[in-house]
Enzyme design. Structure first.
Site, PDB file in Angstrom:
ATOM      1  N   LYS A 178     -31.212  44.954 113.467  1.00 43.71           N
ATOM      2  CA  LYS A 178     -31.718  45.909 112.969  1.00 43.71           C
ATOM      3  C   LYS A 178     -32.976  46.097 112.995  1.00 43.71           C
ATOM      4  O   LYS A 178     -33.941  47.244 113.204  1.00 43.71           O
ATOM      5  CB  LYS A 178     -31.153  45.788 111.335  1.00 43.71           C
ATOM      6  CG  LYS A 178     -31.356  47.106 110.779  1.00 43.71           C
ATOM      7  CD  LYS A 178     -30.527  47.116 109.705  1.00 43.71           C
ATOM      8  CE  LYS A 178     -30.746  46.582 108.825  1.00 43.71           C
ATOM      9  NZ  LYS A 178     -31.688  46.188 108.041  1.00 43.71           N
ATOM     10  N   THR A 179     -33.491  44.807 112.011  1.00 40.73           N
ATOM     11  CA  THR A 179     -34.875  44.640 112.080  1.00 40.73           C
ATOM     12  C   THR A 179     -35.536  44.602 113.461  1.00 40.73           C
ATOM     13  O   THR A 179     -36.400  44.788 113.246  1.00 40.73           O
ATOM     14  CB  THR A 179     -35.433  43.638 111.074  1.00 40.73           C
ATOM     15  OG1 THR A 179     -33.978  43.772 109.963  1.00 40.73           O
ATOM     16  CG2 THR A 179     -36.541  43.879 110.418  1.00 40.73           C
ATOM     17  N   ARG A 204     -20.794  37.886 108.020  1.00 44.08           N
ATOM     18  CA  ARG A 204     -22.111  36.786 107.442  1.00 44.08           C
ATOM     19  C   ARG A 204     -21.691  35.613 107.954  1.00 44.08           C
ATOM     20  O   ARG A 204     -22.974  34.058 108.139  1.00 44.08           O
ATOM     21  CB  ARG A 204     -22.364  35.971 106.149  1.00 44.08           C
ATOM     22  CG  ARG A 204     -22.445  37.330 104.982  1.00 44.08           C
ATOM     23  CD  ARG A 204     -24.253  38.076 105.305  1.00 44.08           C
ATOM     24  NE  ARG A 204     -23.324  39.055 106.200  1.00 44.08           N
ATOM     25  CZ  ARG A 204     -23.937  40.387 106.379  1.00 44.08           C
ATOM     26  NH1 ARG A 204     -25.465  39.968 106.612  1.00 44.08           N
ATOM     27  NH2 ARG A 204     -23.606  41.141 107.643  1.00 44.08           N
ATOM     28  N   GLN A 206     -21.208  48.332 105.571  1.00 46.88           N
ATOM     29  CA  GLN A 206     -22.275  47.773 104.361  1.00 46.88           C
ATOM     30  C   GLN A 206     -22.454  48.770 103.283  1.00 46.88           C
ATOM     31  O   GLN A 206     -23.846  47.494 102.823  1.00 46.88           O
ATOM     32  CB  GLN A 206     -23.528  46.842 105.241  1.00 46.88           C
ATOM     33  CG  GLN A 206     -22.594  46.146 106.431  1.00 46.88           C
ATOM     34  CD  GLN A 206     -23.799  45.283 107.784  1.00 46.88           C
ATOM     35  OE1 GLN A 206     -24.123  44.065 106.280  1.00 46.88           O
ATOM     36  NE2 GLN A 206     -24.258  45.659 109.016  1.00 46.88           N
ATOM     37  N   ASP A 255     -34.932  52.300 106.588  1.00 45.69           N
ATOM     38  CA  ASP A 255     -34.018  51.318 106.557  1.00 45.69           C
ATOM     39  C   ASP A 255     -32.855  50.744 105.230  1.00 45.69           C
ATOM     40  O   ASP A 255     -33.278  51.212 104.509  1.00 45.69           O
ATOM     41  CB  ASP A 255     -35.049  49.999 106.649  1.00 45.69           C
ATOM     42  CG  ASP A 255     -33.965  48.442 106.738  1.00 45.69           C
ATOM     43  OD1 ASP A 255     -32.780  48.325 107.348  1.00 45.69           O
ATOM     44  OD2 ASP A 255     -34.602  47.277 105.961  1.00 45.69           O
ATOM     45  N   GLU A 256     -32.079  50.921 106.354  1.00 40.38           N
ATOM     46  CA  GLU A 256     -30.734  50.081 104.904  1.00 40.38           C
ATOM     47  C   GLU A 256     -30.282  52.071 104.005  1.00 40.38           C
ATOM     48  O   GLU A 256     -30.103  52.221 103.272  1.00 40.38           O
ATOM     49  CB  GLU A 256     -30.658  49.154 103.530  1.00 40.38           C
ATOM     50  CG  GLU A 256     -31.227  48.345 104.119  1.00 40.38           C
ATOM     51  CD  GLU A 256     -30.097  47.654 104.720  1.00 40.38           C
ATOM     52  OE1 GLU A 256     -29.157  48.199 104.530  1.00 40.38           O
ATOM     53  OE2 GLU A 256     -29.754  46.538 105.139  1.00 40.38           O
TER      54      GLU A 256
END
Length: 737
Positions: free
Chosen positions: A33-34, A638, A256, A225-226
């Protein structure tokens, strides 16, 4: 240009190259994503878009700094000249920039100050005093929480007044009075709190079209973002800025979204197409579900879990494994059902020691996740015994937490009234209106008389500067301590402490706050009772003095080594140089809520039990239950190489021992439960005919007979009421004592 795109997969490349019109990127866990956001910014700049026309917004300063550094590297490596960086910041810092320029247009001064949490609390206390409202009934933290929540929903005090008038709720009416006075005081002090920053920015942009036009013209390309974590105020700010040109790109993952309790509204990402189709003819949706982090087995169980949620984007598909495949036949996901929390902790430690011995994991690449902070205590105890270094992320070690230190200070004062440090810590906790001035007067008197501070309290009526009302309060506190000085000789450590925290009103004060943090502190306080009951089992003759001695002897130094951010980020600082056996961080411990955005070779997801994960507080609401499932999903994703799930058939938590069923999430992920039978057989042998037991409904009783084994184990119990009941142990909730 090609250099920017060459290391991207087809979906990432498509997301980077789509620059015009609204774009929703559904970025699954571990999908880069980043990477996409930063490469998209670099692509826009190389395409000829001025950096000053680009705005990227995220939630934390840490995330913004990381994004900014990546963009600098991308642009500087492709430019021989000086580079200009687009504005990359948080929602709050962007709003502050806007307000510094134009807040005077809505009647405020540009040189405003910003009150942090401490400043906000102090101002609320002033309001309570002025309105003559009892701080014990209306806790400062609960009021602050209500005000912040209102501002996150763009409800100023005028709107709140209308809401409370229609509602007729006494509590809300009182909050309204406080909110109104608090707002006036903020204005008089030329101050804003954090909630004001976004709320007033939205108000300013809505009320003044010329200002809105200015920022829409400047920031023609917007990236958020997010996006699944945005609240209503953040959503409105985003919508206002992106309304004119529609070049808005939001990145997130509805699976998420785990911060509903903090105001996050998942509808923002689910309804993105509906919101922006009204402004533009088409909304592009890209689904990035290629996972570069986790092994296939881990993704399989995560996908099995999350598909049980109804309220989500079912059209985006499932996470797909990309990269190296595991060659060995053994699954990298396992599940163990243990007898109790001590066995769970010892099992985890043994597995960690085995992996470290085989050098299957490097330092800091093993994590233990749990649902509540209180669960860390058992792991901490075992790690200390085994001399394994660890760090706790986003929290402090169990015995260093405020509520634990408060309670232990009460016990220390009961054992040793001369302990002035313990006395000064708790004399006004909970609030008894014995402030610093009074304590200073008592200290000065004790110093002159050459006596300890507690003796000064005994003689408070001899101090002329302390009025009669304050003397009565001090005398009441002394009587309370004297009572427990007598009780400590007849009560067990756990019973003494239980009575103490109840009679002080410590728990009820936290209950009145009714915040996420206060509920966690209550759980920790109750978990201290569990530690005491374990102490009593190990040391039947042990008293409160010996318990406190054992706590004092615990070596907590060095458990959080230099190089780790103990304030909550959870990642090793670059160049931390964790070398040498004595200084290495072996394991990272954290709650599931703090795990988002991190990754580890081996993850232990512990406490997979009904009532714990999912948490019992979520059982009554389908929306909250789905958030618990998303939380579990975040924890699972994770893990890179190994995921271990554990639960206990019996757990002492918050001072109470209870029997548990494995979490429904275990069944949903379809992991083998082959170890269950062995554990259940061990349980059967622990129940004896003639043993005393306690039932949550029928009370105390004695086992007359037992039959069956494992999940089919049945008991015939004669209760003190004279009733005889035949109970299935698996579901009865019986406790042994």
């Amino acid at each position: 240009m090609n250099d920017i795109l060459k290391d991207l997969n087809s979906k990432q490349r498509e997301a980077v190259q789509h620059t015009e019109g609204p774009l929703l990127i559904l970025a699954g866990a571990g999908s880069g994503k980043t990477r996409v956001i930063t490469h998209r910014i670099a692509h826009l700049v190389h395409k000829g878009i001025s950096p000053s026309n680009i705005l990227a917004v995220t939630f934390t300063n840490k995330a913004a700094d990381e994004m900014r550094q990546r963009v600098v590297r991308l642009l500087s490596s492709r430019s021989a000249h000086g580079i200009h960086i687009p504005l990359i910041c948080t929602f709050h810092s962007f709003s502050m920039r806007v307000l510094r320029q134009d807040i005077d247009r809505i009647g405020e001064r540009r040189d405003f100050v910003i009150y942090d949490e401490s400043g906000q609390s102090s101002l609320i206390k002033e309001c309570l005093k002025e309105l003559r409202i009892d701080e014990k009934k209306f806790k400062v933290s609960a009021i602050a929480n209500a005000i912040n929540k209102a501002k996150d929903n763009l409800v100023d005090f005028e709107s709140y007044q209308i809401y409370t008038a229609a509602d007729g709720n006494y509590y809300r009416e009182v909050i309204n009075d406080i909110y109104a006075l608090y707002s006036r005081k903020l204005s008089r002090n030329n101050a804003l709190d954090f909630g004001d920053l976004i709320m007033k920015c939205v108000q300013l942009l809505k009320q003044h079209k010329d200002i809105l036009d200015k920022y829409q013209e400047r920031f023609r390309y917007l990236m958020i973002d997010e996006y699944q974590d945005t609240n209503h105020a953040q959503y409105m700010l985003t919508k206002l800025l992106g309304k004119k040109y529609g070049n808005i790109c939001v990145v997130g993952d509805d699976d998420q979204s785990i911060y509903m309790w903090r105001g996050a509204d998942m509808r923002n990402i689910l309804h993105f197409e509906k919101d922006y189709t009204k402004q533009n003819s088409s909304v592009r949706v890209l689904k990035m579900m290629e996972n570069y982090r986790s092994a296939k087995d881990i993704l399989d169980v995560a996908n099995n879990l999350i598909k049980h949620n109804i309220y989500r984007r079912h059209d985006k598909g499932v996470l797909r494994c990309v990269g190296a495949k595991r060659s060995q036949k053994k699954s990298c996901v396992d599940f163990m059902e243990m007898l109790n929390e001590q066995e769970e902790a010892q099992y985890v430690v043994n597995e960690i020691k085995l992996r470290l011995k085989k050098k299957n994991s490097s330092d800091g690449d093993i994590a233990i996740f749990y649902r509540t902070n209180a669960q860390s205590r058992v792991f901490e105890d075992v790690f200390r015994r085994e001399n394994i270094k660890y760090t706790i992320v986003g929290s402090v070690q169990f015995y260093e937490r405020k509520e634990i230190r408060d309670i232990l200070s009460y016990l220390r004062l009961v054992v040793n009234p001369s302990d002035s440090v313990a006395l000064k810590r708790i004399i006004n906790i909970p609030n008894r209106s014995i402030g610093k001035v009074t304590i200073n007067q008592l200290e000065q008197f004790a110093l002159k008389q050459n006596i300890c501070l507690y003796e000064g309290l005994l003689n408070a009526d001899k101090i002329n500067s302390i009025n009669e009302s304050k003397c009565r309060t001090i005398k009441s506190f002394v009587s309370f301590i004297e009572k427990f000085k007598k009780d400590k000789n007849t009560l067990s450590v756990a019973e003494l402490t239980s009575r103490l925290i109840n009679e002080t009103g410590y728990i009820s004060a936290l209950e009145a706050e009714d915040t996420f943090e206060s509920r966690a502190r209550i759980e920790n306080a109750k978990e201290l009772i569990s530690a005491m009951r374990e102490f009593e089992e190990r040391t039947p003759s042990g008293n409160v003095e010996f318990f406190l001695e054992q706590i004092s002897l615990m070596d907590t130094s060095g458990m959080v080594p230099e190089g780790y951010d103990v304030e909550g980020n959870g990642n090793p600082k670059s160049g931390s140089g964790l070398t040498g056996h004595g200084s290495r961080v072996r394991v990272v411990l954290m709650t599931l809520h703090l795990a988002k955005g991190l990754e580890f070779d081996h993850v232990f997801l512990t406490g997979m039990e009904e009532g714990l994960l999912p948490h019992i507080n979520s059982m009554a609401s389908e929306a909250e239950l789905e958030e618990e499932r998303r939380l579990c999903y975040v924890g699972m994703t994770r893990a890179k190489k190994q995921l271990s799930l554990t639960c206990c058939s019996e757990r002492r938590l918050y001072g109470t021992r209870r029997w548990n069923l494995p979490s429904r999430f275990v069944n949903e992920v379809q992991v083998s439960m082959g170890t269950t039978k062995k554990v259940r057989e061990k349980e059967t042998s622990l129940w004896r005919i003639g043993q005393r037991v306690r039932h949550p409904m029928f009370g105390d009783g004695k086992i007359l007979d037992k039959s069956g084994s494992g999940d089919g184990l049945k008991m015939v119990v004669l209760f003190n009421s004279g009733e005889t009941k035949k109970l299935l142990v698996k579901y009865a909730g019986l406790q042994r004592y």
